[in-house]
Every structure is written in structure tokens, then in C-alpha cells.
Design a protein around this motif. Sequence first.
Motif, PDB file in Angstrom:
ATOM      1  N   GLN A 198      -6.570   9.191  -3.089  1.00  0.00           N
ATOM      2  CA  GLN A 198      -7.383   9.375  -1.950  1.00  0.00           C
ATOM      3  C   GLN A 198      -7.772   8.091  -1.515  1.00  0.00           C
ATOM      4  OE1 GLN A 198     -10.733  11.752  -2.894  1.00  0.00           O
ATOM      5  NE2 GLN A 198      -9.810  13.881  -2.506  1.00  0.00           N
ATOM      6  N   SER A 199      -8.025   7.002  -2.415  1.00  0.00           N
ATOM      7  CA  SER A 199      -8.268   5.443  -2.192  1.00  0.00           C
ATOM      8  C   SER A 199      -7.061   4.811  -1.489  1.00  0.00           C
ATOM      9  CB  SER A 199      -9.060   4.731  -3.377  1.00  0.00           C
ATOM     10  OG  SER A 199      -8.141   4.670  -4.626  1.00  0.00           O
ATOM     11  N   THR A 200      -5.725   5.167  -2.260  1.00  0.00           N
ATOM     12  CA  THR A 200      -4.781   4.608  -1.910  1.00  0.00           C
ATOM     13  C   THR A 200      -4.340   4.885  -0.375  1.00  0.00           C
ATOM     14  OG1 THR A 200      -3.858   4.625  -4.241  1.00  0.00           O
ATOM     15  CG2 THR A 200      -2.194   4.482  -2.500  1.00  0.00           C
ATOM     16  N   MET A 245      -1.620  -2.981  13.279  1.00  0.00           N
ATOM     17  CA  MET A 245      -1.578  -2.776  14.512  1.00  0.00           C
ATOM     18  C   MET A 245      -2.493  -3.859  15.239  1.00  0.00           C
ATOM     19  SD  MET A 245      -1.899   1.413  15.028  1.00  0.00           S
ATOM     20  CE  MET A 245      -2.271   1.358  16.601  1.00  0.00           C
ATOM     21  N   ALA A 246      -3.589  -4.280  14.699  1.00  0.00           N
ATOM     22  CA  ALA A 246      -4.533  -5.210  15.102  1.00  0.00           C
ATOM     23  C   ALA A 246      -3.805  -6.697  15.244  1.00  0.00           C
ATOM     24  CB  ALA A 246      -5.959  -5.307  14.518  1.00  0.00           C
ATOM     25  N   SER A 247      -3.163  -6.890  14.223  1.00  0.00           N
ATOM     26  CA  SER A 247      -2.413  -8.127  14.133  1.00  0.00           C
ATOM     27  C   SER A 247      -1.328  -8.137  15.329  1.00  0.00           C
ATOM     28  CB  SER A 247      -1.648  -8.184  12.785  1.00  0.00           C
ATOM     29  OG  SER A 247      -2.677  -8.448  11.625  1.00  0.00           O
ATOM     30  N   ASP A 253       0.712  -1.256  -0.015  1.00  0.00           N
ATOM     31  CA  ASP A 253       0.128   0.061   0.183  1.00  0.00           C
ATOM     32  C   ASP A 253       0.761   1.389   0.030  1.00  0.00           C
ATOM     33  OD1 ASP A 253      -2.283  -1.459   0.078  1.00  0.00           O
ATOM     34  OD2 ASP A 253      -2.622  -1.492   2.008  1.00  0.00           O
ATOM     35  N   MET A 254       2.014   1.115   0.711  1.00  0.00           N
ATOM     36  CA  MET A 254       2.694   2.363   0.728  1.00  0.00           C
ATOM     37  C   MET A 254       3.339   2.653  -0.596  1.00  0.00           C
ATOM     38  SD  MET A 254       4.751   1.965   4.503  1.00  0.00           S
ATOM     39  CE  MET A 254       5.781   3.449   4.316  1.00  0.00           C
ATOM     40  N   LEU A 268      -3.948   2.606   2.794  1.00  0.00           N
ATOM     41  CA  LEU A 268      -2.617   2.462   3.574  1.00  0.00           C
ATOM     42  C   LEU A 268      -3.089   2.873   4.957  1.00  0.00           C
ATOM     43  CD1 LEU A 268       0.292   2.547   3.818  1.00  0.00           C
ATOM     44  CD2 LEU A 268       0.282   5.198   3.390  1.00  0.00           C
ATOM     45  N   ASN A 269      -4.075   3.664   5.412  1.00  0.00           N
ATOM     46  CA  ASN A 269      -4.625   4.065   6.718  1.00  0.00           C
ATOM     47  C   ASN A 269      -5.169   2.506   7.125  1.00  0.00           C
ATOM     48  OD1 ASN A 269      -5.255   5.385   8.816  1.00  0.00           O
ATOM     49  ND2 ASN A 269      -7.162   5.734   8.412  1.00  0.00           N
TER      50      ASN A 269
END
Length: 354
Positions: free
Chosen positions: A173-175, A187-189, A137-138, A179-180
Motif C-alpha cells: 500500500q505504501s509503495t 506531472m508538476a515537473s 517507485d514502479m 508511486l501515485n
Amino acid sequence: MSEANTSSEVAVKSEKMRNTILTVLSFVFIIGGGIWILSLFFDFHRYETTNNAQVESYINSITARATGHVSVINFDSHQFIHKGDTLVVLEDEEYKIKVRQAEADLAVAEGNLHSLEQSVITAISNEAASKDKLSGDMADLEKAQKDYERFRNMYADSAVTRNQYDQVVSKLQSTKAYLNAGEKELMASRSVTKQSHTNLEASNATVARKKADLENALLQLSYTYIIAQADGYVGERTISVGELINANQVIATMVLNQKLWVNANFKETQIEKIKLGQEATIVIDALDGKEFKGKVVGFSPATGAKFSMVEPDNSTGNFVKITQRIPVKIDFEASGKELAEVKPGMNVTVEINK
């Protein structure tokens, strides 16, 4: 008349002879008594003596460490037993059930542990996938940002249409949104991985506790066999088959076959003349005055009265000065075979060379 005179003379001579014999015997007894008194005087001068003495030995209590009904008894009163002999066997079915329960609990805990280990592996894999996705994503964001810069300049020069420019802006914007979302997913993982590690540690602790429970159950099972811890003679047997005995109950006493010594209680006025290492003569009353050699090896740190359960109290004013006794420990110099007839508790007389 002559016969009467003769009879009278014989009687007089007999009386004189009897008196002479009595006189000689009296002198003999007086001289013998004097010699005996002198010998006692010289003996008292050479020895410190007491007949307030007994043979001592270590006596252990054989105690049950588990509660149960007696199934087997392998000893009798006054029997010699060896270290490691099984003296009593208790009914053990209840303890075997507890062992099986502990084994089952351990199996469940180990199964949970294996499941959590797999969960940790899965969580680590998910965390790695989330990290790789975030890296992608980055890269997409970097490309979208460059496209946006290029199309913005081209749109300013009217090199591209508004529709093309809007598509590039929408893609940027979608990218950013992807990424967010990827960052939050990572973080959840990581949180899931951390929690999995925590659960794994708790599961390891549970397995360790269940193992300890199993070991304790096996230990309690072993206590159903009461084992002799030393060589010696048992005293009276006070239990019978089928009897319920409790933990910490004394089932017999045992005189250890290790060492005998004499505990001689000397008057406090005699102690000054007794030193460590002095030779002693031990005369045992029960063995017809048989003598053994010994040696002084220790003194009590206090008088016998100080160790009594109820110590005499003279603070009431009814004071009578009583000579105190101080125990002196004397070791036999004889070997174990020579002391085979000597039993703890026998009264003895002790003489110590000054």
C-alpha cells in the motif's frame, strides 16, 4: 532772273530725286515684307512652334526627420552640394539619453532571459529526476506486488505469521502511495518545464523588442544629422543656428544636378502633327536666343487644365470655347557641360519639325 531759274531747276531735280529714293525704299520695304510673310508662311508650314514653354528639372525638398534646435549649418543659399554632405546638425543630447535608456532596458531584458534559461535547465533536470524516481517507485511496486502474492499464499498455508503478512500488505500500500505521489510530481515537473519554456519564449520576444527600441533610438539619433541625398544646388536658406525645427519641416529646396528638359505647351490643334522622336529646336530667351537641339520624348495624358487645382467648369452655361494646351516633354540632346548656363524655369521657344 537766270539765277532764279537755276535755283528752281535744282529744287525740282532734288524733289524728283527724293521722290525716286522714297519710291525705291517703299518697293524695297514691300518686297522685304512680302518675303518675310512668305518665310513665316513656309516656316509655319514646316514647323509647329510655341513660346509657351519652360525649362524643367527635378526639385527636391530637404526635410528634417527629427525635432530639435539647430546646432550647425554647413550650407548657404545657392550653394552646390554633393550627395552625402552634412547640411545641418541638431542638438542631440535628448536623443543620446533615449539611446542610453534603450541600452539599459535591453540589458535588463537580456538578464531576465539568461535567468529564465537557467530556470528551464533546472526544470528539465527536475523533470528527469522525477521520471527516474517514478521508475524506481514502479520497480518497488512490482517487487511489493510479488511479495504480496507470495506471502498471501504462504499465509493461506499458515507458513507465515499474521504479522509478517500484514507487513507485506502495508509495504504494498505504501509503495502504491509513493508511486501515485511520484506520478503527480512528474506531472508538476512537466508543467513547470512547459511554463518555463513559455516564459523563455516571452523573454526572447521582450529582448527582440528591446533591441528594436534601441535600433529606433539610434535611428532617431542619426536623424539629428541632415544629409544631402543627391548632388545639386540649394535654393534659399531659411533657417538659422539656434532655431527650433520640427520633424517633417522643409529646411531648404534643392535643384537636382541630374537632368534638364523642356515642358512645351502646344495647342491641342498642333498635337496631331507632333510625334515621339521628332527633332526639336529649343531657343532660350535668357541666353540671347541661343539654340539647342532636342527630341520629343513624351506627351501629357491630359490637358494642363485637367491638372489645375481648380478645373474650369462650363456646366453653368457660360461657355466659351478656349483652345486647350497639352504639355509635351522634350529632352535636350546637349551634354551637361553645354547646359551649364541653362536654369530651370527659363522661358524658351520650341520649334518641332513636322
